[in-house]
Structure formats: structure tokens, C-alpha cells
Design a protein around this motif. Structure first.
Motif, PDB file in Angstrom:
ATOM      1  N   SER A 191      36.389  28.566  38.053  1.00 26.60           N
ATOM      2  CA  SER A 191      35.439  29.571  38.393  1.00 26.60           C
ATOM      3  C   SER A 191      33.985  28.891  38.279  1.00 26.60           C
ATOM      4  N   SER A 226      42.033  34.807  41.932  1.00 23.75           N
ATOM      5  CA  SER A 226      42.626  34.236  40.837  1.00 23.75           C
ATOM      6  C   SER A 226      41.956  33.050  40.451  1.00 23.75           C
ATOM      7  N   LEU A 283      37.661  36.390  33.484  1.00 22.21           N
ATOM      8  CA  LEU A 283      37.476  35.768  32.318  1.00 22.21           C
ATOM      9  C   LEU A 283      36.115  34.947  32.258  1.00 22.21           C
ATOM     10  N   ASN A 295      42.687  37.647  35.769  1.00 21.01           N
ATOM     11  CA  ASN A 295      42.062  36.818  36.716  1.00 21.01           C
ATOM     12  C   ASN A 295      40.809  36.189  36.333  1.00 21.01           C
ATOM     13  N   ALA A 296      40.494  34.906  36.829  1.00 17.83           N
ATOM     14  CA  ALA A 296      39.573  33.857  36.079  1.00 17.83           C
ATOM     15  C   ALA A 296      38.228  34.433  36.328  1.00 17.83           C
ATOM     16  N   ALA A 315      40.645  29.926  38.118  1.00 16.32           N
ATOM     17  CA  ALA A 315      40.846  29.489  36.879  1.00 16.32           C
ATOM     18  C   ALA A 315      39.653  28.830  36.396  1.00 16.32           C
ATOM     19  N   LEU A 369      46.181  32.755  33.309  1.00 13.00           N
ATOM     20  CA  LEU A 369      45.466  33.051  34.672  1.00 13.00           C
ATOM     21  C   LEU A 369      46.385  33.132  35.777  1.00 13.00           C
TER      22      LEU A 369
END
Length: 310
Positions: A218, A308, A101, A97-98, A310, A121
Motif C-alpha cells: 500500500s 486488497s 489497514l 483490506n490493506a 498489503a 490481509l
């Protein structure tokens, strides 16, 4: 059933490329050769393995062989590297999940040598599907239960809070953050899978349906909050320094959401997978375990799945 390695490799190329033509280009063969290999694999298995859609996708039966293809490719790459006497370069597909990340996963991966990462992602609810169908070899998600043929270990958790810019708070809730204010104040949402804000509103302002801005990235999601576009649930790992310098304010000091994270990977003896797992778990211990402050007395804490981003 006995499977042909080239046929399995072709199946993976079709899925990765999304079409027989792209698979042919990647394998340096003709589209007709790709079609013949897939047809032979389907005749051998007695099942349709590939949906001839755009993009091409595996069926449930095809996902079983796709996973086998990925596992064989991983083991072959490691064997080739060992025989060559060097580290080689192994490819690992990882679902994440971003929010993770954007905050702590990349520093962990940067410390792993000789591995080429494909980061995927996706929403945490689809993590098991990605592992089952062979799309990914490992994943970070919220489900503590491993899928068949995989293992799962806890990593820690991320803490989310409702935050907004000072100017936004002055405009929409000058008398305090109340259910009435939350019902009309614009809210930031990543995409239509993002349920964090809706879960918060269900608990804080039942029935509220405020205007929403969809910001599917994100970093830009955080920027949108700082600019006053709306309020949103941000993890402390992204928002704490912005709260400290006054760029953001916490709207609700009573409710935070704890997002548990788990490491999932194939239960396959692989030096590459083990190295990635060790790096992820070490960074999680360093960052996640110390990322959140102790809750204040009476503060409500909810455990949910990660957004979630990105």
C-alpha cells in the motif's frame, strides 16, 4: 457429536502451523501425537477434516470444527482472565483490506487493551470464506450480508480517485485526460485481484489495456504514483494531502468510486470481540464519515469493493 477439546486445539494448531510437525512443536508433543489426535477427530466425525497438503488445510467439514475450536479458545481465554481477576490477553484474528489497514484501522486497534491481534490481509471477496472456516473472528469487507453465524454492520465508505504525479500527467495527457490517453498511459495495479483500475477503465475507456505495473504494497503503491511510475486509484485518506501539496493531481474530476465498508464478526457473546467492534466503529465514524468531500454536481459515483492492498 461430542468433541475432545485437545483434539480441537490440535486441529487449530495444524491449520495455523501449516503442518503436523509445526503443530507438534507449538503444542510440545510429537508429530505422531498430532496425527493420532486428528485421526481420532476424523473417526469421531466420520469425515476427512484436514487435507494433507503443503500447507495443510481444512476441508469443508474441517472448517466447521475449526471455527468451533476458535470460539472455544476465545471463550476459555476470557474465562481464565475473569477467574484470574485481571484482563489477561485474548487473541483476535481480523481480516482487513490493506487500504483500510494503511489509513485508519491501526489507530482504532491501538486503543484496545489486553488483545493480541493477528491481522490477515485478503481481498474482500474472500472475507466470508475466512469467517466461515474459522481463520478469522472478525473482518472488514464490502459485503453487507453476514455469513451464517455472524453479524454485519455498516462502517461508512472510502472514496477513490484516479491520480498521478504532475510529471506523469504532463507526459501522458498534456492535452487532458482522455480515453485515448488512458489506453496507453501506464497504470498501477496492486495485484491480480485488484480490479479498481480495470473497473474505472471499463467505464472511462472501454477496451483499453494499457501497460501495468504491479506494486503489491500500500505505501509503495502511493510512492509509485508520486514518483510517476503510473496512475492509479487512490483513496482520499491516502492521497488528499498529496493532492493538496502538489505531489499528485486528480486526473478525472467526474468519476470517483465509493467503497462501502462493513464490520463482520461472529455472533458470539465475547467481551473481547465487542471491544474491538466498538473501537473500529468509533474510528470509522470519526474518519470515514468525514473523509470525503461532497460530490460536485453531475459527478458520477460508483459503489464497489475495496482493493486488497498489503
Amino acid at each position: 457429536m461430542v468433541t475432545n477439546r485437545e483434539h480441537l486445539r490440535t486441529l487449530a494448531a495444524v491449520v495455523d502451523g501449516g503442518s503436523f510437525e509445526n503443530a507438534a512443536a507449538a503444542l510440545h508433543v510429537t508429530p505422531s501425537a498430532v496425527s493420532q489426535r486428528i485421526k481420532a477427530l476424523e473417526e469421531q466425525s466420520g469425515r476427512v477434516l484436514v487435507r494433507r497438503s503443503k500447507p495443510a488445510a481444512v476441508t469443508e467439514a474441517g472448517s466447521v470444527l475449526l471455527r468451533l475450536a476458535r470460539q472455544l479458545a476465545l471463550l476459555e481465554a476470557e474465562a481464565d482472565a475473569a477467574l484470574a481477576g485481571g484482563p489477561g490477553r485474548t487473541a483476535i484474528a481480523l481480516v482487513v483490506n490493506a487500504d483500510s489497514l494503511a489509513t485508519w484501522v491501526l489507530p482504532a486497534l491501538a486503543g484496545v487493551d489486553a488483545i493480541a491481534f493477528e491481522l490477515v490481509l485478503d481481498d474482500q471477496e474472500h472475507t466470508p470464506d475466512r469467517l466461515r472456516d474459522g481463520t478469522a473472528m472478525a473482518a472488514i469487507g464490502s459485503d453487507p450480508e453476514p455469513v451464517q453465524g455472524c453479524i454485519a454492520r455498516p462502517l461508512g465508505s472510502m472514496t477513490y480517485r484516479a491520480v498521478a504525479s504532475p510529471a506523469f500527467a504532463a507526459r501522458w495527457c498534456s492535452d487532458g485526460w482522455t480515453p485515448e490517453a488512458a489506453a496507453v498511459a501506464p497504470v498501477l495495479v496492486f495485484d491480480r485481484k485488484d480490479a479498481l483500475q480495470d473497473r474505472y477503465l471499463t467505464a472511462f475507456a472501454p477496451g483499453a489495456r494499457p501497460p501495468r505495473h504491479f506494486v503489491p504494497a500500500s505505501t509503495q503503491f502511493v510512492e509509485a504514483a508520486v514518483l510517476g511510475l503510473g496512475w492509479g486509484m487512490l483513496p482520499d485518506l491516502q492521497a488528499a494531502h498529496l493532492v493538496a501539496d502538489g505531489s499528485l493531481v486528480v486526473l478525472d474530476g467526474e468519476r470517483v468510486e465509493e467503497v462501502p465498508l462493513y464490520w463482520h464478526q461472529w455472533s458470539l457473546r465475547s467481551a473481547a470481540l465487542d471491544a474491538v467492534a466498538a473501537a473500529i466503529e468509533a474510528e470509522a465514524v470519526r474518519v470515514l464519515d468525514g473523509a470525503t468531500a461532497s460530490p460536485a454536481p453531475g459527478r458520477a459515483r460508483r459503489r464497489t469493493g475495496p482493493r486488497s492492498h498489503a
